[in-house]
Motif scaffolding. Structure first.
Motif, PDB file in Angstrom:
ATOM      1  N   PHE A  95      16.100   3.115  -1.278  1.00 16.56           N
ATOM      2  CA  PHE A  95      17.247   3.101  -2.203  1.00 16.56           C
ATOM      3  C   PHE A  95      17.299   1.864  -3.117  1.00 16.56           C
ATOM      4  O   PHE A  95      17.417   2.010  -4.339  1.00 16.56           O
ATOM      5  N   PRO A  96      17.214   0.643  -2.566  1.00 22.36           N
ATOM      6  CA  PRO A  96      17.276  -0.528  -3.462  1.00 22.36           C
ATOM      7  C   PRO A  96      16.129  -0.562  -4.490  1.00 22.36           C
ATOM      8  O   PRO A  96      16.316  -1.077  -5.592  1.00 22.36           O
ATOM      9  N   ILE A  97      14.984  -0.008  -4.123  1.00 20.36           N
ATOM     10  CA  ILE A  97      13.860   0.035  -5.084  1.00 20.36           C
ATOM     11  C   ILE A  97      14.248   0.929  -6.260  1.00 20.36           C
ATOM     12  O   ILE A  97      14.070   0.589  -7.424  1.00 20.36           O
ATOM     13  N   LEU A  98      14.789   2.103  -5.916  1.00 17.29           N
ATOM     14  CA  LEU A  98      15.204   3.038  -6.966  1.00 17.29           C
ATOM     15  C   LEU A  98      16.278   2.425  -7.858  1.00 17.29           C
ATOM     16  O   LEU A  98      16.265   2.592  -9.076  1.00 17.29           O
TER      17      LEU A  98
ATOM     18  N   VAL B  48       0.838  -1.191   0.000  1.00 14.82           N
ATOM     19  CA  VAL B  48       0.000   0.000   0.000  1.00 14.82           C
ATOM     20  C   VAL B  48       0.880   1.250   0.000  1.00 14.82           C
ATOM     21  O   VAL B  48       0.963   1.973  -0.987  1.00 14.82           O
ATOM     22  N   GLU B  49       1.606   1.451   1.105  1.00 16.15           N
ATOM     23  CA  GLU B  49       2.358   2.704   1.231  1.00 16.15           C
ATOM     24  C   GLU B  49       3.441   2.843   0.158  1.00 16.15           C
ATOM     25  O   GLU B  49       3.607   3.893  -0.457  1.00 16.15           O
ATOM     26  N   VAL B  50       4.153   1.765  -0.070  1.00 12.81           N
ATOM     27  CA  VAL B  50       5.258   1.857  -1.029  1.00 12.81           C
ATOM     28  C   VAL B  50       4.742   2.079  -2.441  1.00 12.81           C
ATOM     29  O   VAL B  50       5.371   2.760  -3.256  1.00 12.81           O
ATOM     30  N   ALA B  51       3.542   1.553  -2.725  1.00 10.30           N
ATOM     31  CA  ALA B  51       2.966   1.771  -4.059  1.00 10.30           C
ATOM     32  C   ALA B  51       2.517   3.220  -4.214  1.00 10.30           C
ATOM     33  O   ALA B  51       2.577   3.789  -5.304  1.00 10.30           O
ATOM     34  N   GLN B  52       2.083   3.815  -3.105  1.00  9.32           N
ATOM     35  CA  GLN B  52       1.717   5.233  -3.159  1.00  9.32           C
ATOM     36  C   GLN B  52       2.947   6.085  -3.461  1.00  9.32           C
ATOM     37  O   GLN B  52       2.887   7.020  -4.242  1.00  9.32           O
ATOM     38  N   ILE B  53       4.045   5.725  -2.812  1.00  9.53           N
ATOM     39  CA  ILE B  53       5.268   6.513  -2.987  1.00  9.53           C
ATOM     40  C   ILE B  53       5.838   6.300  -4.393  1.00  9.53           C
ATOM     41  O   ILE B  53       6.090   7.248  -5.130  1.00  9.53           O
ATOM     42  N   MET B  54       6.021   5.046  -4.768  1.00  7.23           N
ATOM     43  CA  MET B  54       6.642   4.762  -6.064  1.00  7.23           C
ATOM     44  C   MET B  54       5.716   5.109  -7.233  1.00  7.23           C
ATOM     45  O   MET B  54       6.168   5.308  -8.344  1.00  7.23           O
ATOM     46  N   GLY B  55       4.420   5.151  -6.961  1.00 10.15           N
ATOM     47  CA  GLY B  55       3.477   5.526  -8.013  1.00 10.15           C
ATOM     48  C   GLY B  55       3.334   7.034  -8.155  1.00 10.15           C
ATOM     49  O   GLY B  55       2.545   7.521  -8.944  1.00 10.15           O
TER      50      GLY B  55
ATOM     51  N   VAL C  93      11.906  13.528  -6.021  1.00 14.64           N
ATOM     52  CA  VAL C  93      12.450  14.159  -4.810  1.00 14.64           C
ATOM     53  C   VAL C  93      13.491  13.220  -4.188  1.00 14.64           C
ATOM     54  O   VAL C  93      14.596  13.633  -3.832  1.00 14.64           O
ATOM     55  N   LEU C  94      13.145  11.941  -4.110  1.00  9.56           N
ATOM     56  CA  LEU C  94      14.087  10.976  -3.541  1.00  9.56           C
ATOM     57  C   LEU C  94      15.357  10.887  -4.384  1.00  9.56           C
ATOM     58  O   LEU C  94      16.463  10.842  -3.872  1.00  9.56           O
ATOM     59  N   ARG C  95      15.185  10.883  -5.689  1.00 10.74           N
ATOM     60  CA  ARG C  95      16.363  10.837  -6.564  1.00 10.74           C
ATOM     61  C   ARG C  95      17.276  12.027  -6.276  1.00 10.74           C
ATOM     62  O   ARG C  95      18.499  11.881  -6.165  1.00 10.74           O
ATOM     63  N   ALA C  96      16.672  13.205  -6.123  1.00 12.29           N
ATOM     64  CA  ALA C  96      17.464  14.396  -5.838  1.00 12.29           C
ATOM     65  C   ALA C  96      18.194  14.250  -4.505  1.00 12.29           C
ATOM     66  O   ALA C  96      19.396  14.524  -4.403  1.00 12.29           O
ATOM     67  N   LEU C  97      17.482  13.786  -3.471  1.00 10.46           N
ATOM     68  CA  LEU C  97      18.090  13.658  -2.149  1.00 10.46           C
ATOM     69  C   LEU C  97      19.199  12.609  -2.141  1.00 10.46           C
ATOM     70  O   LEU C  97      20.247  12.813  -1.544  1.00 10.46           O
ATOM     71  N   PHE C  98      18.968  11.503  -2.834  1.00 11.63           N
ATOM     72  CA  PHE C  98      19.999  10.461  -2.883  1.00 11.63           C
ATOM     73  C   PHE C  98      21.251  10.941  -3.632  1.00 11.63           C
ATOM     74  O   PHE C  98      22.336  10.437  -3.411  1.00 11.63           O
TER      75      PHE C  98
END
Ligand SMILES: [Zn+2]
Ligand SMILES: [Zn+2]
Length: 374
Positions: A302-305, A226-233, A240-245
């Motif tokens: 991170f590993p998802i990205l 649920v939550e991870v699909a909301q974020i990755m979707g 934003v995560l890409r920028a922060l990483f």
């Protein structure tokens, strides 16, 4: 209700098209000249020859992959496919998406060669949707999403998945490993560097309404994540995560890097703070701004990205090479991210994994009949 599902049974049936889309076409200016490469060119650039101003953003495989998968509907469709949905009706039951929206998304997913439409009954003509080889390649991202959801998500109402590695015969958790050294990696030990394929591209966004809430509202009996699909979707959240990483921490740098409008970015950053994915510290120690920071919860994304990036590298690589090079510290070797079995630590093969699904109590499993393993 339980059902033993073999992944190969879920995924076979489509002939992979030997067709790769080279996105370097997208690197062209409106006047046909390639954009200058490099992160320093991110931002607004005045076009020559009197053409309008174009917003430039850093492109990489994550960006390209998000063009297809950075959409909550696409995420729900992918998850339903893993759960065994094949027909339009099954996808509709699993995702709860409106007919027109589902039809539109499936069409786009088929166009992008992530799924294919196969005739399964001639009279009347009926079609089912199956993952192509390219679609199967998203399996690794999905496993890393599953890992995240198990660590950070609310597990009380989701479909439980028990993974078995056929090769070693053990129940396992998917593990993010570096194939070069055989050790588990985390975001803290990885350096990013721009590779030969990095570029800037015009930000042409497909206008899409976000259906973030639809993920949480759907029939809980059909959801693994649920939550991870909301974020990755959510394309913006991922950017934003890409920028922060990659070390961009201020609002302005994140905005330039993602190409997000100010109001959209503000909304996303607030939402991400609510979820505990981002810390914002505007005035730490003596009024010094540290900007936005990752939390432990978001660091685990991170590993998802990386798996999404690897998928993008495979199917949308520029002829120049990978857009991002990853180094696994402290030895400084190339990070080669793979998903391994926690029991035997061997790299997984798609066809070596079976899983058993367990629906929450009182929930009718109503959208698909898992394929009985032969
Ligand atoms: Zn390593
Ligand atoms: Zn194993």
């Amino acid at each position: 209700m339980n059902g033993l599902v073999s992944l190969s049974a879920v995924m076979t049936g489509c002939l992979a098209k030997a067709e790769f889309a080279y996105p370097n076409k997208m690197f062209k200016c409106m006047d046909g000249n390639p954009f200058p490469r490099g992160l320093e060119n991110v931002g607004f650039k005045k076009e020559q020859h009197g053409l309008p101003m174009t917003k430039l953003v850093r492109s990489c495989s994550i960006w390209r992959a998000l063009e297809i998968m950075g959409d909550s509907s696409a995420m729900m469709i992918l998850e339903a496919a893993w759960l065994g949905a094949r027909t339009f009706g099954q996808f509709q039951n699993a995702t709860g998406l409106r007919r027109a929206l589902l039809s539109d998304r499936l069409k786009r997913i088929v166009e992008k060669d992530v799924m294919c439409k196969a005739l399964y009954s001639e009279r009347p003509a009926r079609y089912e949707y199956r993952l192509t080889e390219k679609g199967q390649g998203l399996y690794w991202m999905s496993l890393m999403m599953l890992r995240w959801e198990r660590i950070w998500g609310d597990q009380s109402q989701v479909v439980k998945v028990k993974l078995t590695h056929k090769k070693c015969g053990q129940i396992f958790e998917p593990l993010p490993l570096c194939a070069t050294c055989g050790h588990e990696y985390s975001a803290f030990e990885v350096d990013w560097e721009e590779g030969p394929g990095v570029g800037t591209m015009a930000a042409n966004y497909v206008r899409r309404r976000q259906h973030r809430d639809a993920i949480a509202e759907r029939n809980s009996g059909s959801a693994i994540m649920v939550e991870v699909a909301q974020i990755m979707g959510d394309r913006w959240a991922v950017l934003v995560l890409r920028a922060l990483f990659t070390g961009l921490n201020s609002f302005d740098r994140i905005r330039e890097d993602s190409g997000a409008a100010t109001n959209i970015l503000t909304e996303r950053l607030n939402w991400m703070q609510t979820l505990g994915l981002v810390n914002h510290n505007d005035e730490e120690a003596g009024g010094k701004k540290t900007g936005y920071r990752l939390t432990r919860k978001s660091t685990d994304i991170f590993p998802i990205l990386l798996m999404l990036m690897r998928w993008g590298d495979t199917y949308y690589a520029s002829p120049e090479g990978a857009p991002v090079l990853l180094t696994h510290e402290p030895n400084g070797h190339n990070l080669s991210p793979v998903v391994a079995c926690s029991a035997c630590r061997e790299e997984l093969d798609v066809h070596d994994v079976t899983y058993e699904l367990e629906w929450p109590d009182g929930v009718e499993q109503n959208f698909a009949n898992p394929i009985e393993e032969a």
